[in-house]
Design an enzyme around this catalytic site. Structure first.
Site, mmCIF file in Angstrom:
data_model
loop_
_atom_site.group_PDB
_atom_site.id
_atom_site.type_symbol
_atom_site.label_atom_id
_atom_site.label_comp_id
_atom_site.label_asym_id
_atom_site.label_seq_id
_atom_site.Cartn_x
_atom_site.Cartn_y
_atom_site.Cartn_z
ATOM 1 C CG ASP A 105 -8.032 -1.146 -2.420
ATOM 2 O OD1 ASP A 105 -8.373 -1.348 -1.243
ATOM 3 O OD2 ASP A 105 -7.884 -1.994 -3.302
ATOM 4 C CG ASP A 108 -8.853 -4.637 1.400
ATOM 5 O OD1 ASP A 108 -9.239 -3.313 1.114
ATOM 6 O OD2 ASP A 108 -7.509 -4.861 0.998
ATOM 7 C CE1 TYR A 256 -2.366 -7.340 -0.495
ATOM 8 C CE2 TYR A 256 0.012 -6.416 -0.049
ATOM 9 C CZ TYR A 256 -0.919 -7.355 0.427
ATOM 10 O OH TYR A 256 -0.725 -8.105 1.546
ATOM 11 C CD GLU A 499 -11.139 -7.761 -2.732
ATOM 12 O OE1 GLU A 499 -11.009 -6.932 -1.685
ATOM 13 O OE2 GLU A 499 -10.226 -8.539 -3.301
#
Length: 526
Positions: A105, A108, A256, A499
């Site tokens: 996604d 990570d 998350y 990110e």
């Protein structure tokens, strides 16, 4: 003689009045015709096939679409990213299911089904609306390949009618590591929703992804398309019958991708299933009691991986623009279009209804974390709606007396895209690989570690803290974005801003595909 003269005078004046009346009517007709012609011109459809290419958006699209290749898991086929290799080959093996494909996604190595399915739905929608424009710049095949990499995973994740695997990996364990996906050795548990642990939101979003993708693949691979549609209908039935939020069934995911409700996903899935099947059951679903319970007509919200309602309203407004009489014969279908217009009024900066959730330079700004999500999502909806207006010869929408043309909507969408591509106070591109200045310290494990290194789970932290730019370019990554004050800190440890995510990339790919050239949208997806 006096009487005759008076009569002649009356006749003369009558004749003059008639002539003046004819002249006045002629003038009125000319003015009216000019106005009609002006309205017609402003609403005239764009050319039936793609027109001139906007090179800036074409270049950006070619870059943005590569991020899906960067994020692919599994046994890679025709790998175009030289620093990537096979990974996650054993995902799902303990449960005797192949979950090796799909995409990570963000920076990570987690596979979260909720945002992954949303990514697929947005890719499908973008292809359905703008596939001809993608083809015009040579990106349609890449879009198809990326979409299928995800849907192959989703098909396998739906291992039985009332069960769906929704997560691969343990986020707590995963976030204790900093290494390349190719070098993962930690256990990767898989989590599911089922009748005793429901997840209407993730199941319905997956149904939406499969229904929309079934339309994409219908002409090229009818067997695969039929399979996707069958899965979509089964998942929708499961989601609707066994209601519950997946983040309540799986509490660890709340940190998350917490879901704030499932009603929007149920309507989203039913809307896509109606487009895919033309089954009136789904129309009754979105216009009947479920629409009344979940649609929030007249109340604009922000489109995102968690809130699908703005997408529902714009998608169903399609029926008002292009649908048959059967499609538009209820007030609630009209309510979806009215709400879609209200969403446009909330987005457009010059509207009296405009939201003040934006930066000084005009970027939509709703959330500090992944701040570019709402501007990309809003701009995508805006360009789609503007093309609905153009292709249906709709001259304007009205926001409390203020009128806005399709061009006004398109120009707003361009302003958001241009901001991302460098027209911003930082004078930098937020799209990695585009322009002369873009982020060098993207929060992305694979990009940060040299391809010839194979660190263990804990052996790679030195690359997170390294002062050197990433050795590998995560081409196409759309970083999180600027703060409200329009600053950006290019630091690998700044995950809030640095990110990237696949769902934001999907929104950007859709937006750029809509802006790269102009053409009429199809009147029906089937």
């Amino acid at each position: 003689m006096g009487k005759s003269g008076k009569c002649s005078g009356c006749c003369g004046w009558l004749l003059v009045l008639i002539v003046l009346g004819v002249i006045a009517f002629a003038i009125w007709m000319v003015i009216h015709e000019k106005k009609r012609s002006s309205d017609k011109d402003s609403a005239a459809p764009v050319p039936g096939s793609p027109g001139a290419i906007y090179q800036k958006y074409s270049d950006a699209l070619k870059i943005a679409i590569q991020f899906f290749d960067v994020q692919k898991a599994g046994k890679l086929v025709d790998n175009k990213i030289k620093w990537r290799g096979d990974s996650a080959l054993n995902d799902g093996k303990d449960a005797k299911v192949d979950l090796s494909k799909g995409i990570y996604d963000a920076g990570d190595h987690m596979k979260f089904g909720f945002p992954m399915a949303f990514t697929a739905t947005i890719l499908s929608w973008s292809i359905l609306e703008y596939g001809d424009q993608m083809q015009a710049v040579g990106q349609l095949e890449s879009a198809h390949n990326s979409l299928r990499w995800i849907t192959d995973y989703l098909v396998n994740a739906h291992a039985s009618d009332n069960m769906l695997y929704v997560q691969v990996g343990d986020p707590k364990a995963d976030h204790k590591c900093w290494n390349r996906p190719e070098d993962m050795t930690e256990k990767r548990p898989i989590l599911q929703v089922n009748t005793s642990a429901p997840g209407s939101d993730v199941a319905a979003e997956t149904a939406a992804a499969m229904a929309s993708a079934s339309l994409v693949f219908k002409s090229g691979d009818s067997t695969y398309s039929s399979s996707l549609l069958k899965h979509a209908e089964q998942l929708f039935t499961f989601a609707d019958k066994h209601r519950g939020a997946y983040s309540e069934s799986i509490p660890d995911v709340q940190t998350y991708y917490n879901s704030t409700g499932y009603g929007d996903e149920l309507l989203w899935a039913a809307s896509w299933l109606y487009h895919a099947t033309r089954n009136s059951t789904y129309m009754v679903y979105v216009t009947g009691k479920n629409g009344k319970s979940f649609a929030r007509w007249g109340n604009p919200t922000w489109f995102s991986w968690d809130d699908k309602l703005p997408g529902v309203h714009v998608l169903l407004s399609r029926l008002g623009f292009f649908g048959s009489e059967d499609d538009t014969n209820t007030d609630n279908v009209k309510n979806y279009r009215k709400t879609a217009e209200a969403i446009m009024c909330n987005i457009l900066p010059k509207s009296s209804k405009a939201s003040d959730s934006r930066t000084e330079s005009g970027l939509i700004w709703v959330s500090e974390w992944s701040s570019l999500q709402q501007p990309m999502a809003s701009a995508l909806l805006t360009v789609i709606f503007s093309d609905y207006m153009l292709s249906s010869r709709t001259a304007k929408i009205t926001c409390d007396g203020d009128s806005f043309s399709p061009l006004d909507l398109r120009q707003f969408a361009m302003s958001q895209a241009d901001y991302v591509l460098g027209n911003n106070p930082m004078e930098m591109s937020y799209l990695v690989g585009y322009g002369d200045k873009f982020p060098q310290y993207v929060h992305h494990r694979g990009a940060s570690i040299p391809a010839d290194q194979k660190p263990t789970c804990s052996g790679g932290w030195k690359w997170l803290d390294s002062k050197e730019p990433n050795p590998n370019v995560a081409t196409g990554a759309l970083v999180g974005g600027p703060f409200l004050n329009e600053t950006y800190i290019d630091s690998r440890n700044n995950s809030v801003q640095a990110e990237p995510s696949t769902y934001n990339s999907a929104l950007l790919v859709g937006l750029l595909s809509g802006l790269v050239t102009t053409s009429s949208v199809v009147r029906s997806f089937t």
